[in-house]
Design a protein around this motif. Structure first.
Motif, PDB file in Angstrom:
ATOM      1  N   GLU A 150      -5.433   0.048   3.672  1.00 23.04           N
ATOM      2  CA  GLU A 150      -4.517   0.248   3.156  1.00 23.04           C
ATOM      3  C   GLU A 150      -3.476  -0.552   2.946  1.00 23.04           C
ATOM      4  O   GLU A 150      -2.362  -0.859   2.047  1.00 23.04           O
ATOM      5  CB  GLU A 150      -3.944   1.723   3.468  1.00 23.04           C
ATOM      6  CG  GLU A 150      -4.730   2.824   3.317  1.00 23.04           C
ATOM      7  CD  GLU A 150      -4.373   4.017   4.070  1.00 23.04           C
ATOM      8  OE1 GLU A 150      -4.688   5.094   3.568  1.00 23.04           O
ATOM      9  OE2 GLU A 150      -3.872   3.984   5.036  1.00 23.04           O
ATOM     10  N   ARG A 161      -0.974   2.928   8.789  1.00 27.63           N
ATOM     11  CA  ARG A 161      -1.736   3.040   7.576  1.00 27.63           C
ATOM     12  C   ARG A 161      -3.126   2.095   8.090  1.00 27.63           C
ATOM     13  O   ARG A 161      -2.893   1.084   8.958  1.00 27.63           O
ATOM     14  CB  ARG A 161      -1.149   2.113   6.556  1.00 27.63           C
ATOM     15  CG  ARG A 161      -0.242   2.654   5.698  1.00 27.63           C
ATOM     16  CD  ARG A 161       0.233   1.962   4.458  1.00 27.63           C
ATOM     17  NE  ARG A 161       1.145   2.887   3.725  1.00 27.63           N
ATOM     18  CZ  ARG A 161       1.267   2.551   2.462  1.00 27.63           C
ATOM     19  NH1 ARG A 161       0.707   1.536   1.787  1.00 27.63           N
ATOM     20  NH2 ARG A 161       2.408   3.160   1.763  1.00 27.63           N
ATOM     21  N   GLY A 208       2.920   7.905  -0.911  1.00 23.29           N
ATOM     22  CA  GLY A 208       2.261   6.543  -0.661  1.00 23.29           C
ATOM     23  C   GLY A 208       2.781   5.647  -1.482  1.00 23.29           C
ATOM     24  O   GLY A 208       2.677   4.312  -1.034  1.00 23.29           O
TER      25      GLY A 208
END
Length: 168
Positions: A132, A128, A61
């Motif tokens: 995010e 996402r 991520g």
């Protein structure tokens, strides 16, 4: 960095490079050379701080966030948005999908502003959440929603109301 950490980083880079490259191709509107440079710079930045990153718990991520931020940073620094050619390079054939549809979508994405492209890639390619995406782009959630709606409207105006005509 110790050899164990170097090995760990090399394993991570080998495992994630393909995914980072595909995201970078979307961000750059199909410019494979810029996409390769973007992935290389992203992995270079991560290597320097790998000791701290792998302790965070989600290096994949974090890599995507670094990729998007690096892309946006490069876009701000670019003195010209000229492209060296008017044609997209031949992309590797995928097992699924229509090459004409892929090229049409890449061309439409290339017509968007860099931040609009980044929002769409993060939201719909990376899957996402709004929160995010906002964190990755360092903007508010409302800004992500607004930019996403406007970018999708622009894509619809370029591609027509539906992608069905390209998929057939």
């Amino acid at each position: 960095m110790g050899s164990a950490q170097e090995r760990e980083f090399l394993d991570f880079a080998a495992a994630r490079a393909g995914h980072l490259y595909r995201s970078a191709c979307l961000l750059t509107g199909g410019d494979t050379h810029r996409a390769e440079d973007l992935v290389q710079e992203t992995l270079g930045r991560m290597f320097v701080t790998w000791r701290r990153i792998h302790q965070v718990g989600n290096p994949a991520g974090y890599a995507q966030t670094v990729l998007v931020r690096t892309f946006l940073s490069q876009q701000r620094r670019r003195s010209s948005t000229e492209r060296p050619t008017g044609e997209f390079p031949d992309l590797p054939q995928s097992r699924q999908g229509d090459p004409l549809l892929r090229l049409t979508l890449l061309e439409a994405l290339a017509g968007l502003r860099p931040k609009d492209r980044a929002v769409l890639v993060l939201r719909y390619w990376e899957d996402r959440s709004v929160a995010e995406t906002a964190t990755a782009m360092e903007v508010s959630e409302n800004a992500v929603r607004t930019r996403c709606v406007r970018a999708l409207d622009k894509l619809r105006s370029v591609l027509g109301g539906s992608l069905a005509e390209y998929a057939s």
